[in-house]
Design an enzyme around this catalytic site. Sequence first.
Site, PDB file in Angstrom:
ATOM      1  N   SER A  13      -0.292  -4.286  -2.425  1.00  0.00           N
ATOM      2  CA  SER A  13      -1.292  -4.872  -1.530  1.00  0.00           C
ATOM      3  C   SER A  13      -1.697  -3.913  -0.419  1.00  0.00           C
ATOM      4  CB  SER A  13      -0.779  -6.188  -0.947  1.00  0.00           C
ATOM      5  OG  SER A  13       0.397  -5.960  -0.189  1.00  0.00           O
ATOM      6  N   ALA A  16      -5.675   0.175  -2.054  1.00  0.00           N
ATOM      7  CA  ALA A  16      -6.053   0.316  -3.465  1.00  0.00           C
ATOM      8  C   ALA A  16      -5.892  -1.012  -4.209  1.00  0.00           C
ATOM      9  CB  ALA A  16      -5.207   1.414  -4.119  1.00  0.00           C
ATOM     10  N   ALA A  46      -2.017   3.267   8.431  1.00  0.00           N
ATOM     11  CA  ALA A  46      -2.925   4.414   8.605  1.00  0.00           C
ATOM     12  C   ALA A  46      -3.608   4.353   9.963  1.00  0.00           C
ATOM     13  CB  ALA A  46      -3.944   4.441   7.482  1.00  0.00           C
ATOM     14  N   GLY A  48      -5.631   7.482  11.741  1.00  0.00           N
ATOM     15  CA  GLY A  48      -6.778   8.330  12.092  1.00  0.00           C
ATOM     16  C   GLY A  48      -8.096   7.840  11.554  1.00  0.00           C
ATOM     17  N   GLY A  49      -8.154   7.484  10.262  1.00  0.00           N
ATOM     18  CA  GLY A  49      -9.420   6.979   9.765  1.00  0.00           C
ATOM     19  C   GLY A  49      -9.686   7.251   8.303  1.00  0.00           C
ATOM     20  N   ASP A 209       8.244   3.346  -6.848  1.00  0.00           N
ATOM     21  CA  ASP A 209       8.442   2.447  -7.996  1.00  0.00           C
ATOM     22  C   ASP A 209       7.408   2.694  -9.093  1.00  0.00           C
ATOM     23  OD1 ASP A 209      10.205   1.445  -6.172  1.00  0.00           O
ATOM     24  OD2 ASP A 209       9.319  -0.545  -6.028  1.00  0.00           O
ATOM     25  N   HIS A 230       3.475  15.813   7.129  1.00  0.00           N
ATOM     26  CA  HIS A 230       2.610  15.730   8.311  1.00  0.00           C
ATOM     27  C   HIS A 230       3.288  16.489   9.445  1.00  0.00           C
ATOM     28  CE1 HIS A 230       0.022  14.321  11.463  1.00  0.00           C
ATOM     29  NE2 HIS A 230      -0.756  13.750  10.556  1.00  0.00           N
ATOM     30  N   ARG A 276      -2.700  21.124   7.097  1.00  0.00           N
ATOM     31  CA  ARG A 276      -1.425  20.499   7.467  1.00  0.00           C
ATOM     32  C   ARG A 276      -0.199  21.298   7.017  1.00  0.00           C
ATOM     33  NH1 ARG A 276      -2.581  14.039   6.591  1.00  0.00           N
ATOM     34  NH2 ARG A 276      -3.914  13.935   8.404  1.00  0.00           N
ATOM     35  N   GLU A 358      -2.519   6.056  -3.876  1.00  0.00           N
ATOM     36  CA  GLU A 358      -1.591   7.194  -3.778  1.00  0.00           C
ATOM     37  C   GLU A 358      -0.739   7.365  -5.031  1.00  0.00           C
ATOM     38  OE1 GLU A 358       0.304   7.483   0.038  1.00  0.00           O
ATOM     39  OE2 GLU A 358       1.742   8.977  -0.691  1.00  0.00           O
ATOM     40  N   ARG A 369      -3.939  17.530   0.449  1.00  0.00           N
ATOM     41  CA  ARG A 369      -4.938  16.495   0.726  1.00  0.00           C
ATOM     42  C   ARG A 369      -5.669  16.784   2.033  1.00  0.00           C
ATOM     43  NH1 ARG A 369      -4.457  11.155   3.799  1.00  0.00           N
ATOM     44  NH2 ARG A 369      -2.685  12.203   4.726  1.00  0.00           N
ATOM     45  N   LEU A 375      -7.243   7.050   2.168  1.00  0.00           N
ATOM     46  CA  LEU A 375      -7.777   5.677   2.221  1.00  0.00           C
ATOM     47  C   LEU A 375      -9.047   5.645   1.377  1.00  0.00           C
ATOM     48  CD1 LEU A 375      -7.427   4.728   6.006  1.00  0.00           C
ATOM     49  CD2 LEU A 375      -6.124   3.776   4.102  1.00  0.00           C
TER      50      LEU A 375
HETATM   51  C1  LIG Z   1       1.644   6.482   9.159  1.00  0.00           C
HETATM   52  C2  LIG Z   1       0.567   6.835   8.173  1.00  0.00           C
HETATM   53  C3  LIG Z   1      -0.702   7.125   8.627  1.00  0.00           C
HETATM   54  C4  LIG Z   1      -1.714   7.439   7.719  1.00  0.00           C
HETATM   55  N1  LIG Z   1      -2.979   7.668   8.187  1.00  0.00           N
HETATM   56  C5  LIG Z   1      -3.978   7.865   7.297  1.00  0.00           C
HETATM   57  C6  LIG Z   1      -5.315   7.961   7.721  1.00  0.00           C
HETATM   58  O1  LIG Z   1      -5.617   7.863   8.899  1.00  0.00           O
HETATM   59  N2  LIG Z   1      -6.274   8.162   6.770  1.00  0.00           N
HETATM   60  C7  LIG Z   1      -5.997   8.257   5.442  1.00  0.00           C
HETATM   61  O2  LIG Z   1      -6.903   8.427   4.637  1.00  0.00           O
HETATM   62  N3  LIG Z   1      -4.718   8.164   5.020  1.00  0.00           N
HETATM   63  C8  LIG Z   1      -3.716   7.947   5.890  1.00  0.00           C
HETATM   64  N4  LIG Z   1      -2.441   7.830   5.448  1.00  0.00           N
HETATM   65  C9  LIG Z   1      -2.189   7.830   3.993  1.00  0.00           C
HETATM   66  C10 LIG Z   1      -2.681   6.501   3.442  1.00  0.00           C
HETATM   67  O3  LIG Z   1      -2.377   5.480   4.357  1.00  0.00           O
HETATM   68  C11 LIG Z   1      -2.055   6.146   2.108  1.00  0.00           C
HETATM   69  O4  LIG Z   1      -2.086   7.229   1.241  1.00  0.00           O
HETATM   70  C12 LIG Z   1      -2.822   5.008   1.472  1.00  0.00           C
HETATM   71  O5  LIG Z   1      -2.919   3.949   2.385  1.00  0.00           O
HETATM   72  C13 LIG Z   1      -2.132   4.545   0.206  1.00  0.00           C
HETATM   73  O6  LIG Z   1      -2.719   3.331  -0.181  1.00  0.00           O
HETATM   74  P1  LIG Z   1      -2.188   2.595  -1.473  1.00  0.00           P
HETATM   75  O7  LIG Z   1      -2.932   1.304  -1.551  1.00  0.00           O
HETATM   76  O8  LIG Z   1      -2.248   3.502  -2.613  1.00  0.00           O
HETATM   77  O9  LIG Z   1      -0.634   2.338  -1.198  1.00  0.00           O
HETATM   78  P2  LIG Z   1       0.088   1.547  -0.023  1.00  0.00           P
HETATM   79  O10 LIG Z   1      -0.838   1.224   1.074  1.00  0.00           O
HETATM   80  O11 LIG Z   1       1.320   2.276   0.329  1.00  0.00           O
HETATM   81  O12 LIG Z   1       0.483   0.172  -0.718  1.00  0.00           O
HETATM   82  C14 LIG Z   1       1.435   0.114  -1.756  1.00  0.00           C
HETATM   83  C15 LIG Z   1       1.721  -1.343  -2.051  1.00  0.00           C
HETATM   84  O13 LIG Z   1       2.479  -1.472  -3.239  1.00  0.00           O
HETATM   85  C16 LIG Z   1       3.539  -2.393  -3.044  1.00  0.00           C
HETATM   86  N5  LIG Z   1       4.603  -2.061  -3.997  1.00  0.00           N
HETATM   87  C17 LIG Z   1       5.236  -0.875  -4.155  1.00  0.00           C
HETATM   88  N6  LIG Z   1       6.131  -0.965  -5.163  1.00  0.00           N
HETATM   89  C18 LIG Z   1       6.059  -2.225  -5.640  1.00  0.00           C
HETATM   90  C19 LIG Z   1       6.736  -2.933  -6.659  1.00  0.00           C
HETATM   91  N7  LIG Z   1       7.707  -2.366  -7.410  1.00  0.00           N
HETATM   92  N8  LIG Z   1       6.416  -4.232  -6.879  1.00  0.00           N
HETATM   93  C20 LIG Z   1       5.470  -4.852  -6.137  1.00  0.00           C
HETATM   94  N9  LIG Z   1       4.798  -4.228  -5.141  1.00  0.00           N
HETATM   95  C21 LIG Z   1       5.086  -2.931  -4.902  1.00  0.00           C
HETATM   96  C22 LIG Z   1       3.921  -2.185  -1.592  1.00  0.00           C
HETATM   97  O14 LIG Z   1       4.675  -3.260  -1.094  1.00  0.00           O
HETATM   98  C23 LIG Z   1       2.520  -2.059  -0.970  1.00  0.00           C
HETATM   99  O15 LIG Z   1       1.956  -3.321  -0.783  1.00  0.00           O
HETATM  100  C24 LIG Z   1      -1.423   7.506   6.337  1.00  0.00           C
HETATM  101  C25 LIG Z   1      -0.132   7.238   5.888  1.00  0.00           C
HETATM  102  C26 LIG Z   1       0.856   6.901   6.793  1.00  0.00           C
HETATM  103  C27 LIG Z   1       2.226   6.612   6.288  1.00  0.00           C
END
Ligand SMILES: Cc1cc2nc3c(=O)[nH]c(=O)nc-3n(C[C@H](O)[C@H](O)[C@H](O)COP(=O)(O)OP(=O)(O)OC[C@H]3O[C@@H](n4cnc5c(N)ncnc54)[C@H](O)[C@@H]3O)c2cc1C
Length: 502
Positions: A13, A16, A46, A48-49, A209, A230, A276, A358, A369, A375
């Site tokens: 959630s 993506a 996240a 910065g943006g 996972d 970072h 970075r 991701e 990256r 995002l």
């Molecule tokens: C502190 C921080 C700041 C950041 N700032 C930025 C920014 O400013 N701009 C930017 O572009 N990127 C930023 N990033 C990177 C970016 O946030 C992430 O790469 C991006 O949000 C990943 O999105 P996602 O939906 O792929 O995964 P996530 O947002 O990590 O979501 C993964 C989801 O999968 C669920 N999940 C995982 N394994 C399982 C399982 N086995 N069963 C059920 N559910 C599961 C988790 O609970 C979670 O809900 C930042 C990252 C961090 C950590």
Amino acid sequence: MTRKVTDFIVVGSGIAGLMTALSLGGSGQVILLTKAREEESNSYRAQGGIAAAIGEDDSPELHRQDTLRTGAELCDPGSVDVLVEMAPQTIQLLTKWGTRFDRDGDRWALGREGSHSVSRILHIAGDATGAGITSSLLEQVRNHSNIRFITHTMVADLIVSEGACRGVVTVDEDRGPVYYMARKGVVLATGGCGQVYRYTTNDLVSTGDGFAMARRAGAALMDMEFIQFHPTALAVEQNPMFLVSEAVRGEGAFLVNDQGEAFMERYHEWKDLAPRDVVSRAIFSEMQAGRKVFLDAGQIGSRFAERFPKIYRECRKYGIDPARSLIPVTPAAHFVMGGIRTDVYGRTTLPRLFACGEVACTGVHGANRLASNSLLEGAVFAQRVAAELSSYTDQSIGVPGVLVPALCKDKQTEDSWKQQIKEIMWNHAGIVRSAQGLKEGILKLRKLREQIPAGFFECNNMLTSAQMIMEAALWRQESRGGHYRYDYPEPIPEWSQKHNVI
Ligand SMILES: Cc1cc2nc3c(=O)[nH]c(=O)nc-3n(C[C@H](O)[C@H](O)[C@H](O)COP(=O)(O)OP(=O)(O)OC[C@H]3O[C@@H](n4cnc5c(N)ncnc54)[C@H](O)[C@@H]3O)c2cc1C
């Protein structure tokens, strides 16, 4: 055996998963599964943006060039084209779904981050972009009649039969396994694996996972050696570590060591806004030489609290006033460039299994990256996955033949296994690597594998992700982007054509 059937299954959630579920919602019934609270994700954290070429001085072509340059010759140009071309319309879609980006009068307020040649970063409430985007998407998901959102439910494995992915099996603390079967297909949006490192900015849910499940199911993974560290996590002991966004340097803050030297001049012509990996290694070198490192944000002065309210509040918790005092910082594992190999529609090499965000390796990041592109990647490729998957005809789903062990609930033992993995990864596959260190690390991980029982799902997934990173890092005998080997300190042209495919 509990068995449920739906059209689409989406796991995760973050941005993506939420965007995929919403984009699929018009085409059938969606089950959206997440293992913790609904907003527990890196997306929510996240700051910065999100990048998009919407400024007057900008264009998708410029965004493309910046992305390719940062990716150090390992990006997939076709995927990068999709990313930058779809960025402006994706911002519009997010706005339609309730996201309110910061404005400067009648224009978007656009920030600047490292390696971007112009200001193109949209943000929300200064430095709470992830929370802003995910909150509005969550609101849409909760109100969508075709989406069933199930929280606190961990997906333990994929169900594969006759060469295609048919569903997933879940475990949770209160029930036995539940088999969710998908008529159309399964989308993994499980994020990264920063938690395999001792120091990380990643949420506790980022245990790799999705990488491990894909590997067990026989889908290909690619480029796992490329980890982005970072440069500026707040240097106080906590897990996850709090991020001091690159946007702070974009607003004029700069790095200094404990001798008062603005040392980035010695490392790169772009100084504090160098890529970075360069900044992280520079800080690492300073630290190896026994010097502490800080951010000097004095130039931002009293504007700091208004521009970066979240960072300001966190610093104040530790008695640091960013307008007056130096902010102690350290590098921390932040993002995985590699992942489950997909094409530009999010298709993996396993039929009916898709991946985005991701966890996927679309090739947009290459070896490194560009800030604020992740995002965007999640939001763009979620739409591509949904467009493709919704055109699929129903598959026969059959009877699941997957057995899962009971979930081990001994938290103390689990934490101790996790800590051991984290130490091994930080010491052997961290910012600076070598063949000898990696070989030792691989042996240590193998020994741990023999000891950890199967019911510790997250520990086992962390181990699998860690092993893939280590082995890929040993394989790549050069330095490029987020992968630095002190025994091969330079990029070697022939390697720019090679990808590690697992
Ligand atoms: C502190 C921080 C700041 C950041 N700032 C930025 C920014 O400013 N701009 C930017 O572009 N990127 C930023 N990033 C990177 C970016 O946030 C992430 O790469 C991006 O949000 C990943 O999105 P996602 O939906 O792929 O995964 P996530 O947002 O990590 O979501 C993964 C989801 O999968 C669920 N999940 C995982 N394994 C399982 C399982 N086995 N069963 C059920 N559910 C599961 C988790 O609970 C979670 O809900 C930042 C990252 C961090 C950590």
